[in-house]
Design a protein around this motif. Sequence first.
Motif, short mmCIF file in Angstrom:
data_model
loop_
_atom_site.label_atom_id
_atom_site.label_comp_id
_atom_site.label_asym_id
_atom_site.label_seq_id
_atom_site.Cartn_x
_atom_site.Cartn_y
_atom_site.Cartn_z
N SER A 164 0.83 -1.20 0.00
CA SER A 164 0.00 0.00 0.00
C SER A 164 0.87 1.25 0.00
O SER A 164 1.97 1.25 0.55
CB SER A 164 -0.92 0.02 1.23
N GLN A 165 0.35 2.29 -0.60
CA GLN A 165 1.06 3.56 -0.59
C GLN A 165 0.91 4.20 0.79
O GLN A 165 -0.17 4.20 1.39
CB GLN A 165 0.50 4.49 -1.67
N SER A 166 1.98 4.75 1.30
CA SER A 166 1.97 5.37 2.62
C SER A 166 1.00 6.55 2.68
O SER A 166 0.91 7.34 1.73
CB SER A 166 3.38 5.83 3.00
N PRO A 195 -6.83 1.66 -6.44
CA PRO A 195 -5.53 1.03 -6.20
C PRO A 195 -5.64 -0.49 -6.09
O PRO A 195 -6.68 -1.01 -5.71
CB PRO A 195 -5.07 1.64 -4.87
#
Length: 342
Positions: A22-24, A218
């Motif tokens: 996952s993107q921060s 996403p």
Amino acid sequence: MEKFSQFRDRGSGIAPFLPVPSQSSGIYLPFHLFLFCMRLPLLVTAFLTYFCVLQWLPIGSLGKKASLWVILGIPGIWWIDLQIDGVRKGSLAMHHSTRLPGPGSVIASSFTSPIDALYLAAIFDPIFTVSYPFTCKVQQISLVQAILRAFSPPEVKPPADARLVDIATLIKQNPKSPIVVFPECTTTNGKGILQMSPSLVTTSATTKIFPVSLRYSPADITSPVPDSYRTFLWNLLSKPTHCIRVRIAESVQLPVANNGGSGSRPGPTDRQPSYDYNYFDTLDAKLTESLVDLDASLTAGEKTLLSQVGESLARLGRVRRVGLGARDKQEFVKLWSTSRRK
């Protein structure tokens, strides 16, 4: 992730079982926390209301679909990018009966997330099944079982109490509904198409099989690792929106004459008893050998059908087919669980 290199496809290097990072959240963490805390009770309430109450009421197919769309809308799944092979945008109504799955047809879907089953139910109101890599028969399950199965460890053989049936018989028993088959038998991260289960070959020569690819943006709401409930819910509920990219291929059918042109294909009820492998008289160490034996019993037309479905799913998802299957994922899960405990 070098320790998991053995679970990469040798030809392409694709690792279909690793979770998508996952993107921060960064400076948006407070906002993501607010979304998560606001949506979680709404999602739980809507989920329990539908599966404990509404699905048992006579609200009709339209009412059930509307309820499922409410569940999909709570986490922000509102944008659906739909493309159908051979259909131009704006002309779907002209081809609805021939280009979309309907009663008596089979949906061969990719399997990456619990959202897969929820979306397919909201659109097609189908019958869900479980496929296994070493038998041609399937097990009928409910929608909630299909959703929870996306978090379950892979199974290479059915439970001892499972009621197995071939797809042709299931279609006769449910003539008003399409049948959903997940031919990869287990979830992936969406980066590759696993080996196909032979369950699709028990369709009749008149049954249309529609390969359907579901991809998310996403991509971190996939669930290739079992029991990843907390990670999935955070990724699903903390992001403002999610997009589903749906691709439906042209239907494929089992050839009437598929024995090298020398004869017609026997129906599912004409199969010899050895066609469905007996797991309970065989040790687990012989499972790989049983797959080879089962594959050898398939006709040329049946092998072509499975190849066509696999190639269509790979093309629709813009990924490659890999030489890995449910058995490989079992070994991956064992190694993953051991490494997490350490």
